[in-house]
Every structure is written in structure tokens, then in C-alpha cells.
Design an enzyme around this catalytic site. Structure first.
Site, mmCIF file in Angstrom:
data_model
loop_
_atom_site.group_PDB
_atom_site.id
_atom_site.type_symbol
_atom_site.label_atom_id
_atom_site.label_comp_id
_atom_site.label_asym_id
_atom_site.label_seq_id
_atom_site.Cartn_x
_atom_site.Cartn_y
_atom_site.Cartn_z
ATOM 1 N N GLY A 117 22.008 33.067 25.161
ATOM 2 C CA GLY A 117 22.401 34.385 24.695
ATOM 3 C C GLY A 117 21.629 34.851 23.474
ATOM 4 C CB SER A 118 22.586 37.266 20.856
ATOM 5 O OG SER A 118 22.851 38.318 21.764
ATOM 6 C CB THR A 119 21.286 31.670 19.681
ATOM 7 O OG1 THR A 119 21.128 31.239 21.033
ATOM 8 C CG2 THR A 119 22.763 31.592 19.299
#
Length: 583
Positions: free
Chosen positions: A304-306
Site C-alpha cells: 500500500g501507501s508505504t
């Protein structure tokens, strides 16, 4: 003795004559000599002596013949195994010398079926002490007629004493060594397991065998006195905190699994790592269950957004953008049949730091477009995100990526969809963004100097300074606010990824992650936490990464920072500052 009687004379009365032989040359005709008894008894004695000698010679000949016959036979392997000092293993200790694994002596029960008088009675008696014993299997063993069979391995002292009191003929005990793990499940996935024969089958136990212990055991050189403890990079105190927080977090946020890692940015050491559900290595009856997986190193996930950490660093490092660059996120981005949306869109042009703190999918996609497909793929490989991780722990999964990168792949990968990697690799990659060097993670104690001997420069100093700034800014104004810990200047990035279910992205099943670094003026540690399919803590509350993974990261840092030697500093709390570094 009759054979030694002296000769004697018998004088007859006058006028009496007997038909005995007279001894010639004697003066008296009536004098006779009687020696027949002596001759008869002497012959019988010699016969007895000869017969006795013959019997003994026959016995000795039979024994000699038996020994010769046995010398030509194959060895009987049905007896109990020979005592093996090679079964010894070195202790495993944490970085402070606390024992994580050690050998203890235990008794194992065996039987010699040839000497079992009544198999049914023997089993009935054993069942009073070992109620779990398999009656049918044990019966077949005891009736097999073999010279040796195992009945039960690794008994407790109490069980051994109670079985001895039963007085069953034909059974015995053999002293063996088994592994004992004082910390229980706290570091189960790191330390690993041994099998019934004390051989490493997972974790660092398996790694130790692969480094030559097995060869030492086979050659008989694995003397316990010569086996030095294996010192890990793990700090048991911090490991306990991590294990406790993810266990609590999994229950609190109703997740199916959770995990976390504490990674030393300066040395590449894994200071703590845990994943739940886990198992007790002292009683690993459920260790092979499908949900018992070391998710931090052996689990593959879309992070995801990591991943926006890597996208932001990439566009900065390639020189295609600066912190003042702007990206149009005013409307959705269409790529082929797909349309890229923002979860909480601002509907306007965003600066690079705003793309990061607002976690804009559209902005991240445009950053990837600025770099290009080849540059994007090369950058992720340079950080090791898409390579199989090289470390001591055997349980490491190989990341997946598209065989052919198309533009749509590059765009979705920019915000963490389309490739799968391990949480530990994500933490290692983020650590490289905090100091500029990629270090292979290690579970063995290592100094900073030793780490730098093999470290690889992967991003510029200017990129490092910019990434520290946006991490701190995100904790101050963005989605990382829940991870802040007063005095420790925490920065980081959330990641909420929809899970793929039956080939499609699910709207109600997420894989959440939070990557934190601290202290942000000179980051020493990365803390990455995950929550698999979390639910709102209470009705009406959110289930994004900030609401669960971020909170777990906060708790881990708050409880362990002092143990890690990080001193609190309140002089510039909650201030994101950009430090310019000369390249």
C-alpha cells in the site's frame, strides 16, 4: 582314595588253600597279594578325567565356533541407538546474553519386545501414566519381536519416575537431549525449532546447522564444552514489548494477524521481530497450522501507501523533482481502462510534500510517470525491494512483480499495488532512505563498522535529507500523527492496501502497515507494524492504518525507546525541519 591304597598281605589258616595267584619269589606260600581293587579304580579315574576334558574342550569349541559365526554376521541394528554426544547444540542468546535456547537432558522410553511377557498388561500399565498412548500402535510394536522400539520420546521426570514404579519388564529409558526455550513464544519465529532428534528445522536453529554444526555432530566433534553460544542481534526486552503489543493489537483491532519489526538503521541489525498468531516452541503442536506464518519475512503483501516512500525518494533522487515541485491531483487519472482516484482527494495541484502527507495516489502516479517505467523498476531493485532478501533466517519469501512492466503497472506500483514484497524488506528499504545506504538485514550481532564494509550507497544525501523532512512532516500534519511519541521525534508513513480476494480487490478487507523512523534529526531505528484484515476498534471508528498499525508503532516506540538507548529530547518537539546536506 582307592587308587592309592597300599598293598596288604593276608595270611590263611593252615590247611586252607584258595585259588588266588601267589606272588612268586615269596618265602610263604600261604601269603597272597591283593591289588585288583587298585587297578580297577585307577582305570575308572582316568576315564573320568578324559571325559571331563572332552566336555570342556567341546564347550570351548562351541563358543569359539559361535564367535566366528557372529563375526561374519551383519550388525544388529534393532538395539537402542548409541549414545550421541553429537546431539549437543550451542546455546542461543540475545545481544545481552539472555538465553533464548539451550539443551536440557530428558528421558525417552523404549521397549525390547523380545523380553515383553504380556503386551496387553504392559500397555494397560503405561496408559495410567501416558493416557495419550496409542494402544493399537503400541501393541503392534510390543508384539513385533524386534530388539528395540521407541515408545515415547522426551518424558518429564515425573513420568519417568511413575513408569519406573510400574515395574514392567522389557522396557527402559535412554537419556537424550532436547531443546528448551526459556522465552517461549516471544521469539519463536526468530529462534526457530528443532525436531525430536535435536536437529534444527526452522529459524536460527536451522541456520546454525547449515553453518557446520551438522558436520560436527556427524564427526563426533560437537562437544558441549567447545560449543560457544550464538549471540543474536535481538534484544529480548524489546522483543517482549513487540510481541506484547502485536498480540494486544490483533485482539484490540479484531485482525486475523499482526506483526512488527524494530530495525537498526546504522547497523542493519534486527533488534526485534514478531508475528502473531505464533506458537510455543516448547510445545509446538500447532506450529504447522496454515495461519502460523512468520508474516514479517515469509509473507508477501502489497504494502500500500508505504510504497509512496520509495516513489517520493525515486523522483527526488533522479532529479526529476524537488520539494517545491507540483503535481496535478485536481482530477482522477485515467490509464487505459483504469481510473486512479484519491481516498481523501484535495482536488487541486499538490506540492511534493503534500502528495506525501495527503497520500495522494494521483500525485504518486504522476511522480512515477516523470521517472519512467525502466527507471522505476531499476530503483526498486536497487533498494532490494524486489529481490529475495539475503539474511540468516531461512524463512524468506521471494517478492513478485509483473513479468513485463507496462505504464499501468508502474502507476499502480507507485502507490503500493501490483507488486508483493515482505514487510521486513519494506523496513530495510525505508532504512536506506533514512541514511542513504542499503544494508542486508542480520539477526546476528554486528557493529556499525562491520555493517558499512558491505553497505551500498543507494540514494543521495540530499534525498536522505528530504525524506527525513517529509517523514517528520507527515507525523506532524499527516496520517502519522497517531504514531508520535513525545520526546522521540517520530516520523513515518501509513499504508492501507485493499487485499486481493478471488482475483479482485476487496472493499472490506485491508492489509494495513505503518513505517516509522526515530529520532528524525538523525534516525537510529525503523519500526514497521502490520495489521492483517483489521476491523474498527469500536462501531463508528475507522479501520485505516492510522487507526491500528500507527497506534501499535506508537506503543512500541514509547515502551522500547529508552531500552534502545535513545534519549528523549523535547527542545524542538513536533517540528519538521529540512536539513540541507552537501552531496
Amino acid at each position: 582314595m582307592i587308587g592309592s591304597l597300599p598293598k596288604f598281605k593276608v595270611r590263611l589258616p593252615a590247611g586252607l588253600a584258595l585259588p588266588f595267584r601267589r606272588k612268586s619269589g615269596t618265602a610263604d606260600a600261604n601269603t597272597i597279594v591283593v591289588d585288583g581293587a587298585r587297578k580297577a579304580t585307577g582305570g575308572r579315574t582316568r576315564t573320568r578325567v578324559v571325559m571331563t576334558m572332552a566336555v570342556f574342550l567341546g564347550i570351548y569349541a562351541a563358543i569359539a565356533g559361535r564367535l566366528v559365526w557372529l563375526g561374519f554376521q551383519e550388525p544388529d541394528n534393532s538395539g537402542p541407538p548409541a549414545s550421541r554426544v553429537t546431539a549437543s547444540r550451542p546455546d542461543i542468546v540475545d545481544r545481552n546474553g539472555e538465553v533464548l535456547a539451550t539443551d536440557i537432558k530428558t528421558a525417552s522410553l523404549y521397549a525390547e519386545p523380545r523380553h515383553i511377557v504380556d503386551a496387553d498388561e504392559a500397555i494397560e500399565k503405561l496408559a495410567t501414566v501416558l493416557p495419550e498412548i496409542d494402544y493399537e500402535q503400541t501393541y503392534h510394536k510390543l508384539k513385533s519381536g524386534a530388539g528395540f522400539v521407541w515408545l515415547q520420546r522426551q518424558l518429564t521426570p515425573k513420568q519417568q519416575a511413575e513408569i519406573l514404579q510400574l515395574g514392567i519388564p522389557g522396557i527402559g529409558f535412554r537419556t537424550e537431549k532436547r531443546r528448551f526455550y526459556p522465552a517461549g513464544s516471544t521469539a519463536a519465529y526468530i529462534v526457530g525449532l528443532t525436531n525430536i532428534d535435536n536437529q534444527g528445522i526452522s529459524g536460527m536453529e536451522k541456520y546454525i546447522d547449515q553453518q557446520g554444526l551438522t558436520a560436527l555432530q556427524q564427526s563426533g566433534l560437537a562437544d558441549p564444552k567447545d560449543l560457544k553460544p550464538v549471540k543474536l542481534s535481538v534484544d529480548l526486552r524489546v522483543q517482549h514489548v513487540v510481541h506484547d503489543e502485536i498480540t494486544t493489537g490483533m485482539e484490540r483491532f479484531h485482525a486475523i494477524a499482526a506483526g512488527a519489526v524494530v530495525f537498526n538503521i546504522k547497523t542493519g541489525e534486527v533488534v526485534a521481530m514478531a508475528s502473531v498468531p505464533d506458537f510455543d516452541p516448547n510445545n509446538p503442536y500447532n506450529a504447522q497450522d496454515k495461519n502460523r506464518l512468520n508474516r514479517m519475512s515469509a509473507g508477501l503483501y502489497e504494502m500500500g501507501s508505504t510504497f509512496k516512500s520509495f516513489t517520493t525518494a525515486m523522483v527526488l533522487d533522479d532529479g526529476d523533482a524537488t520539494l517545491n515541485s507540483r503535481f496535478d491531483a485536481s482530477h482522477p487519472l485515467r490509464v487505459g481502462r483504469q481510473t486512479i482516484h484519491d481516498f481523501h482527494g484535495k482536488g487541486r495541484v499538490l506540492t511534493l510534500p503534500e502528495v506525501f502527507i495527503y497520500s495522494s495516489n494521483i500525485g504518486s502516479a504522476r511522480e512515477a510517470l516523470a521517472v519512467g517505467i525502466d527507471g522505476h523498476r531499476a530503483f526498486l531493485h536497487r533498494l532490494g525491494i524486489l529481490e529475495r532478501m539475503n539474511t540468516e533466517l531461512p524463512e524468506v519469501a521471494r517478492p513478485t512483480e509483473p513479468r513485463v512492466w507496462k505504464q499501468v503497472n508502474s502507476i499502480t506500483i507507485a502507490f503500493g499495488h501490483g507488486v508483493s514484497t515482505t514487510p521486513l524488506q519494506t523496513a530495510v528499504g525505508c532504512a536506506a532512505l533514512m541514511n542513504g545506504f542499503l544494508m542486508e538485514p542480520t539477526f546476528l550481532k554486528r557493529t556499525e563498522q562491520e555493517a558499512m564494509e558491505t553497505a551500498k550507497r543507494v540514494v543521495k544525501d540530499s534525498t536522505v535529507a528530504a525524506m527525513r523532512y517529509v517523514y517528520a512532516l507527515n507525523a506532524e500534519k499527516g496520517s502519522g500523527r497517531n504514531a508520535r511519541v513525545p520526546g522521540y521525534r517520530v516520523g513515518g508513513k501509513t499504508g492501507t492496501a485493499e487485499k486481493v480476494v478471488n482475483g479482485r480487490y476487496s472493499k472490506d478487507k485491508n492489509f494495513n502497515a505503518f513505517v516509522a523512523a526515530f529520532p528524525m534529526d538523525d534516525p537510529q531505528y525503523i519500526v514497521l507494524t502490520i495489521a492483517d484484515e483489521p476491523k474498527p476498534e469500536k462501531p463508528g471508528m475507522g479501520a485505516t492504518a492510522a487507526s491500528n498499525a500507527g497506534i501499535m508503532a506508537h506503543n512500541i516506540i514509547a515502551r522500547s525507546a529508552a531500552m534502545l538507548g535513545v534519549k528523549p529530547d523535547f527542545s524542538h518537539e513536533n517540528g519538521a525541519t529540512l536539513v540541507s546536506l552537501d552531496e
